[in-house]
Scaffold this motif. Structure first.
Motif, PDB file in Angstrom:
ATOM      1  N   GLU A 234       0.837  -1.202   0.000  1.00  0.00           N
ATOM      2  CA  GLU A 234       0.000   0.000   0.000  1.00  0.00           C
ATOM      3  C   GLU A 234       0.869   1.248   0.000  1.00  0.00           C
ATOM      4  O   GLU A 234       1.894   1.297   0.689  1.00  0.00           O
ATOM      5  CB  GLU A 234      -0.943   0.015   1.205  1.00  0.00           C
ATOM      6  N   ILE A 235       0.452   2.206  -0.794  1.00  0.00           N
ATOM      7  CA  ILE A 235       1.137   3.501  -0.874  1.00  0.00           C
ATOM      8  C   ILE A 235       0.099   4.592  -0.659  1.00  0.00           C
ATOM      9  O   ILE A 235      -0.846   4.714  -1.455  1.00  0.00           O
ATOM     10  CB  ILE A 235       1.848   3.672  -2.231  1.00  0.00           C
ATOM     11  N   PRO A 255      16.086   2.093   2.790  1.00  0.00           N
ATOM     12  CA  PRO A 255      15.181   1.847   3.923  1.00  0.00           C
ATOM     13  C   PRO A 255      14.033   0.937   3.492  1.00  0.00           C
ATOM     14  O   PRO A 255      13.568   0.999   2.344  1.00  0.00           O
ATOM     15  CB  PRO A 255      14.681   3.249   4.276  1.00  0.00           C
ATOM     16  N   ALA A 256      13.573   0.082   4.391  1.00  0.00           N
ATOM     17  CA  ALA A 256      12.504  -0.865   4.067  1.00  0.00           C
ATOM     18  C   ALA A 256      11.267  -0.143   3.557  1.00  0.00           C
ATOM     19  O   ALA A 256      10.757   0.784   4.190  1.00  0.00           O
ATOM     20  CB  ALA A 256      12.152  -1.685   5.303  1.00  0.00           C
ATOM     21  N   GLY A 257      10.802  -0.540   2.361  1.00  0.00           N
ATOM     22  CA  GLY A 257       9.616   0.058   1.765  1.00  0.00           C
ATOM     23  C   GLY A 257       9.872   1.311   0.968  1.00  0.00           C
ATOM     24  O   GLY A 257       8.971   1.802   0.272  1.00  0.00           O
ATOM     25  N   ILE A 268      13.033  -0.966  -4.570  1.00  0.00           N
ATOM     26  CA  ILE A 268      12.366  -0.816  -3.288  1.00  0.00           C
ATOM     27  C   ILE A 268      13.201  -1.481  -2.203  1.00  0.00           C
ATOM     28  O   ILE A 268      13.772  -2.558  -2.410  1.00  0.00           O
ATOM     29  CB  ILE A 268      10.930  -1.404  -3.330  1.00  0.00           C
ATOM     30  N   GLY A 269      13.284  -0.831  -1.067  1.00  0.00           N
ATOM     31  CA  GLY A 269      14.109  -1.345   0.015  1.00  0.00           C
ATOM     32  C   GLY A 269      13.449  -2.478   0.778  1.00  0.00           C
ATOM     33  O   GLY A 269      12.223  -2.539   0.919  1.00  0.00           O
ATOM     34  N   THR A 270      14.283  -3.402   1.269  1.00  0.00           N
ATOM     35  CA  THR A 270      13.831  -4.511   2.114  1.00  0.00           C
ATOM     36  C   THR A 270      14.718  -4.526   3.354  1.00  0.00           C
ATOM     37  O   THR A 270      15.489  -3.600   3.600  1.00  0.00           O
ATOM     38  CB  THR A 270      13.946  -5.857   1.377  1.00  0.00           C
ATOM     39  N   GLY A 271      14.642  -5.605   4.108  1.00  0.00           N
ATOM     40  CA  GLY A 271      15.491  -5.736   5.282  1.00  0.00           C
ATOM     41  C   GLY A 271      16.942  -5.963   4.939  1.00  0.00           C
ATOM     42  O   GLY A 271      17.818  -5.839   5.811  1.00  0.00           O
ATOM     43  N   THR A 272      17.235  -6.297   3.670  1.00  0.00           N
ATOM     44  CA  THR A 272      18.627  -6.490   3.227  1.00  0.00           C
ATOM     45  C   THR A 272      18.842  -5.668   1.961  1.00  0.00           C
ATOM     46  O   THR A 272      18.738  -4.454   1.999  1.00  0.00           O
ATOM     47  CB  THR A 272      18.919  -7.986   2.999  1.00  0.00           C
ATOM     48  N   THR A 300       9.838  11.699  -6.328  1.00  0.00           N
ATOM     49  CA  THR A 300      11.223  11.281  -6.157  1.00  0.00           C
ATOM     50  C   THR A 300      11.369  10.346  -4.968  1.00  0.00           C
ATOM     51  O   THR A 300      12.324   9.598  -4.884  1.00  0.00           O
ATOM     52  CB  THR A 300      12.138  12.495  -5.943  1.00  0.00           C
ATOM     53  N   GLU A 301      10.422  10.391  -4.054  1.00  0.00           N
ATOM     54  CA  GLU A 301      10.468   9.514  -2.883  1.00  0.00           C
ATOM     55  C   GLU A 301       9.071   9.016  -2.563  1.00  0.00           C
ATOM     56  O   GLU A 301       8.131   9.788  -2.478  1.00  0.00           O
ATOM     57  CB  GLU A 301      11.037  10.256  -1.663  1.00  0.00           C
ATOM     58  N   VAL A 302       8.934   7.699  -2.406  1.00  0.00           N
ATOM     59  CA  VAL A 302       7.663   7.058  -2.043  1.00  0.00           C
ATOM     60  C   VAL A 302       7.992   5.949  -1.076  1.00  0.00           C
ATOM     61  O   VAL A 302       8.997   5.245  -1.230  1.00  0.00           O
ATOM     62  CB  VAL A 302       6.935   6.487  -3.293  1.00  0.00           C
ATOM     63  N   THR A 303       7.128   5.736  -0.081  1.00  0.00           N
ATOM     64  CA  THR A 303       7.324   4.644   0.877  1.00  0.00           C
ATOM     65  C   THR A 303       6.082   3.751   0.861  1.00  0.00           C
ATOM     66  O   THR A 303       4.963   4.232   0.994  1.00  0.00           O
ATOM     67  CB  THR A 303       7.573   5.171   2.300  1.00  0.00           C
ATOM     68  N   ALA A 304       6.318   2.451   0.681  1.00  0.00           N
ATOM     69  CA  ALA A 304       5.243   1.466   0.691  1.00  0.00           C
ATOM     70  C   ALA A 304       5.126   0.858   2.080  1.00  0.00           C
ATOM     71  O   ALA A 304       6.095   0.796   2.827  1.00  0.00           O
ATOM     72  CB  ALA A 304       5.533   0.370  -0.341  1.00  0.00           C
ATOM     73  N   SER A 305       3.925   0.397   2.392  1.00  0.00           N
ATOM     74  CA  SER A 305       3.710  -0.236   3.691  1.00  0.00           C
ATOM     75  C   SER A 305       2.782  -1.425   3.539  1.00  0.00           C
ATOM     76  O   SER A 305       2.160  -1.613   2.504  1.00  0.00           O
ATOM     77  CB  SER A 305       3.111   0.768   4.664  1.00  0.00           C
TER      78      SER A 305
END
Length: 305
Positions: A234-235, A255-257, A268-272, A300-305
């Motif tokens: 979800e964004i 960063p994650a998400g 997209i970032g994950t835990g690794t 330029t920046e979006v974070t998914a959850s």
């Protein structure tokens, strides 16, 4: 030999088709009732029902093998019941009605992944191989003695859909071999041995991606829930389906998400390490290339959850 066949989804069709061409008599095909599909909710026969109609086979439609269905099937006086992904339980007295009982084609290396979603759960768990097994149906879930099985590697990019399609064909040949051996009186089975793991039906929660997990785990989950129920994130409260992702080796951690574009790739970032988004589907739209979606977002920046 006189058979009754029970199955519903596309993965059961190769088995029905092969059995119908084998010379064995199929007295009836049992499948689930027509389902409302698509935006217009049109009642549509199951893939097995459609295949049976083309083959000219009588069909019994039932979501549960209740007393009425049991009486109809028992009256057929068959030698063997064959079940492939029917979607319902066979209980007594129907379980013992055929002369040789029932056999089941299951897409796993039993006793690993007993249950409704064995291929999906195998991929999600990071297994390197899976397979198919033909076993004697008993009251306990997927616990009967095994007549035959085959194994196959799980490719690093295989999805549940592609793997099930392949196993449906190789498994159908395995199933026919067992049916022929039962007809000849030469079939032998062995009890299941090893650690039992369960493969419950997938839910929507299984398809929601947790970006704090390692990239390898996220990639496995996406592949395991593709095509159904379909991975998503979800964004800003809007759902984004993830049809295809891949490891983005060599890129620095995010960063994650966190989603960004690097070298014309949507990462997209994950835990690794990051993953690359390849094909996505925004809510209310058709699937598209991730880079096209990203440029439409104009951020330029979006974070998914």
């Amino acid at each position: 030999m006189k058979l009754v066949f029970a199955g519903t989804p596309p993965v059961a069709v190769p088995s029905l088709t092969l059995l119908a061409a084998s010379g064995h008599e199929i007295a009836a095909v049992i499948t689930r009732t027509d389902a409302a599909l698509g935006r217009k909710r049109v009642l549509t026969p199951s893939p097995v029902a459609a295949a049976a109609e083309k083959l000219g086979l009588p069909v019994i439609k039932a979501n549960r093998l209740d007393q009425a269905a049991t009486e109809s099937i028992t009256a057929l006086d068959v030698d063997l019941g064959v079940i492939v992904a029917y979607g319902g339980l066979v209980r007594e007295p129907l379980l013992s009605a055929p002369r040789l009982g029932w056999i089941n084609l299951h897409f796993s290396l039993l006793p690993r992944w007993r249950g409704a979603a064995p291929v999906q759960r195998a991929i999600m768990a990071g297994d390197t191989e899976t397979g198919a097994a033909v076993f004697q149906l008993v009251a306990e879930l997927d616990a009967g003695a095994v007549f035959a099985q085959l194994s196959t590697p799980i490719g690093r990019h295989a999805t549940a859909g592609t793997l099930l399609e392949s196993l449906s064909r190789s498994g159908a040949a395995l199933l026919l071999d067992v049916v022929n051996e039962l007809a000849a009186g030469t079939a032998q089975s062995v009890p299941q041995a090893g650690e039992v793991t369960l493969a419950p039906k997938l839910t929507l929660d299984d398809a929601r991606i947790d970006w704090s997990l390692p990239a390898e785990t996220v990639h496995a989950v996406v592949r395991g829930v593709t095509p159904e129920p379909g991975a998503f994130t979800e964004i800003d409260g809007a759902r984004l389906k993830l049809h295809d992702v891949a490891p983005a080796h060599g890129h620095p951690a995010l960063p994650a998400g966190h989603i960004t574009e690097i070298d014309k790739r949507v990462l997209i970032g994950t835990g690794t390490e990051p993953l690359e988004l390849i094909n996505v589907q925004p809510a209310g739209k058709t699937p598209m290339k991730a880079i096209d979606w990203w440029r439409g977002v104009a951020a330029t920046e979006v974070t998914a959850s």
